[in-house]
Design a protein around this motif. Structure first.
Motif, PDB file in Angstrom:
ATOM      1  N   LYS A   2       0.978  58.491  52.770  1.00 41.76           N
ATOM      2  CA  LYS A   2       0.921  59.864  53.287  1.00 41.76           C
ATOM      3  C   LYS A   2       1.899  60.042  54.448  1.00 41.76           C
ATOM      4  O   LYS A   2       2.574  61.057  54.569  1.00 41.76           O
ATOM      5  N   ALA A   5       5.446  60.250  53.185  1.00 42.40           N
ATOM      6  CA  ALA A   5       5.690  61.566  52.585  1.00 42.40           C
ATOM      7  C   ALA A   5       5.891  62.620  53.664  1.00 42.40           C
ATOM      8  O   ALA A   5       6.798  63.456  53.579  1.00 42.40           O
ATOM      9  N   LEU A   8       9.291  62.131  55.316  1.00 38.12           N
ATOM     10  CA  LEU A   8      10.367  62.607  54.440  1.00 38.12           C
ATOM     11  C   LEU A   8      10.433  64.126  54.441  1.00 38.12           C
ATOM     12  O   LEU A   8      11.512  64.725  54.484  1.00 38.12           O
ATOM     13  N   LEU A   9       9.252  64.747  54.417  1.00 38.93           N
ATOM     14  CA  LEU A   9       9.200  66.218  54.401  1.00 38.93           C
ATOM     15  C   LEU A   9       9.831  66.795  55.676  1.00 38.93           C
ATOM     16  O   LEU A   9      10.636  67.726  55.624  1.00 38.93           O
ATOM     17  N   VAL A  11      12.019  65.394  57.720  1.00 42.99           N
ATOM     18  CA  VAL A  11      13.468  65.176  57.739  1.00 42.99           C
ATOM     19  C   VAL A  11      14.158  66.172  56.811  1.00 42.99           C
ATOM     20  O   VAL A  11      15.177  66.783  57.145  1.00 42.99           O
ATOM     21  N   ALA A  12      13.568  66.344  55.609  1.00 45.45           N
ATOM     22  CA  ALA A  12      14.169  67.248  54.627  1.00 45.45           C
ATOM     23  C   ALA A  12      14.203  68.677  55.140  1.00 45.45           C
ATOM     24  O   ALA A  12      15.214  69.372  55.019  1.00 45.45           O
ATOM     25  N   LEU A  15      16.900  68.951  57.845  1.00 45.10           N
ATOM     26  CA  LEU A  15      18.268  68.963  57.331  1.00 45.10           C
ATOM     27  C   LEU A  15      18.557  70.222  56.529  1.00 45.10           C
ATOM     28  O   LEU A  15      19.661  70.773  56.573  1.00 45.10           O
TER      29      LEU A  15
END
Lengths: 321, 117
Positions: A2, A5, A8-9, A11-12, A15
């Motif tokens: 978790k 995830a 990553l969310l 950072v995404a 960006l």
């Protein structure tokens, strides 16, 4: 799992937001030059700035028969619109401050030099002098057959008014280059500093130094390399010394003014170029509202202490108060 | 679906976003490209790695652009002053401008935001 995830969310999303934060740009021809306008905002805001610049061009161009300045030069008196009047008031203010090194009444001299083809003109200084401009409310009178050319300050004024318009409509970042008169608004959204080159007088499309800074600032350069009069077999640059009627002739190849106010930067870049290094330095010492970078004809660079802290990629000497 | 499956799908989507973002962030960093504008509108992107010639017609006026050895120049033009031709061959720095024909050739310069001149 978790946590990965979620990371990553984050950072995404970060960006993605960076990738979409791109400026919108337009390029226009106005005031006899090429202009690049880049803003981090909406297209309507860019359209408004474009229209403002075109309006100023229509009002201020001394060569445009439908402009207010053309009418004033022809009739020697006129009631000016608020924008044209504001610029003229500034022009007189900076002419007084620089003791006439910048003078908007050089128009007859400029025309004399422009029309000369074979022989150097004998400058007629009788109509030159900013004290020939009489402003009473919105009414302006030109005495002694004077004529105005606001070209030495109009681009700076246009940049300043454009930045003010953008700021008032909520734009926080912009970069305007009006024929090489550069003005920034706010900081760059990507967090880096603005990097503005100073043209190399010997190769004007290249830069001789870079000014790096954050925030809002105007950078205006005047140099003997920008426009010429070819008379006979000799070439003369276009910046006329109002006191002699001849192109300013001293050790300077260019002067770049760094200031918050674009109108002032435009007027002072011309004035300091005309003054020469010694007088320009003395003028800077008693002022506290601009910095300057001088490029000498031998290629050396001299920077006032405030400008020195922003200069990169060049060797230079620092002037201190 | 199980929670783990949702987390897997969620992570996959996030990863896709990440990759796409990186691609978009770097797509503007392309070098050796000249952008040709006619009256303010982008009309052509020219790869400067390939020698070639391009004729730009603007009504009855025209500019002839030549790309050679990674640089571009206006080799001939219908304008009266030929200031654009005098600008020489370039691949960076201040734009080449033909004021009479309202033609501009710009370069994607990663180092500078503008040049004060």
């Amino acid at each position: 799992m978790k946590k990965i995830a979620l990371l990553l969310l984050c950072v995404a999303v970060f960006l993605t937001s960076c990738a979409s934060d791109k400026p919108i740009e337009t390029e226009i021809f106005a005031m006899d030059t090429f202009m690049q306008l880049r803003i981090w905002g909406e297209s309507e805001q860019l359209d408004d700035v474009t229209e403002l610049i075109r309006e100023l061009d229509r009002k201020l161009n001394a060569h445009n028969e439908s402009s207010e300045i053309f009418a004033l030069n022809r009739d020697k008196n006129a009631r000016l619109s608020p924008l044209a009047l504001e610029l003229l008031v500034h022009a007189v203010e900076y002419a007084q401050a620089t003791d006439g090194a910048f003078d908007p009444t050089v128009f007859p001299l400029v025309e004399q030099w422009q029309s000369a083809t074979d022989t150097v003109p004998n400058p007629d200084l009788r109509s030159v002098g900013y004290d020939n401009i009489v402003i009473s409310s919105a009414d302006v009178e030109l005495k002694s057959s004077s004529s105005l050319d606001l070209g030495g300050i109009a681009k700076g004024f246009a940049a300043q008014k454009s930045v003010e318009l953008l700021e008032n409509t909520g734009v926080t970042s912009a970069l305007l280059s009006l024929g090489g008169n550069v003005q920034t608004l706010g900081s760059k959204p990507d967090g880096t500093k603005w990097a503005i080159g100073i043209a190399d007088p010997d190769a004007p499309s290249e830069h001789i130094a870079i000014v790096e800074f954050e925030g809002s600032m105007a950078l205006v350069t005047s140099g003997g390399y920008q426009r010429y009069y070819d008379i006979g077999s000799k070439r003369y640059h276009h910046i006329i010394d109002p006191k002699t009627g001849f192109p300013a002739d001293n050790e300077l190849a260019s002067v770049t003014i760094l200031a918050k106010n674009g109108t002032m930067a435009d007027a002072y870049s011309t004035a300091l170029f005309v003054m020469g290094l010694e007088k320009a330095t003395e003028f800077w010492e008693i002022q506290n509202n601009f910095e300057a970078v001088f490029v000498l004809k031998d290629g050396s660079i001299i920077a006032t202490e405030g400008a020195a802290s922003m200069l990169t990629q060049c060797e230079f000497t620092v002037i201190k108060r | 679906m199980k929670t783990k499956t949702w987390i897997f799908i969620f992570s996959l989507l996030a990863l896709c976003c990440l990759v796409l973002s990186i691609i978009f962030l770097h797509c503007g960093a392309e070098k050796s490209t000249a952008l040709v504008y006619s009256d303010g509108a982008l009309i052509m992107r020219i790869d400067l790695s390939k020698d070639d010639e391009y004729r730009i017609d603007i009504g009855s006026d025209w500019n002839l652009l030549s790309v050679k050895n990674g640089k571009i120049c206006v080799s001939d033009a219908s304008c009266p002053t030929h200031d654009c031709v005098s600008s020489g061959s370039k691949n960076h720095g201040a734009p080449i401008v033909c004021l009479p024909n309202r033609l501009v050739i710009e370069f994607e310069d990663a180092q500078l935001d503008a040049i004060s001149r």
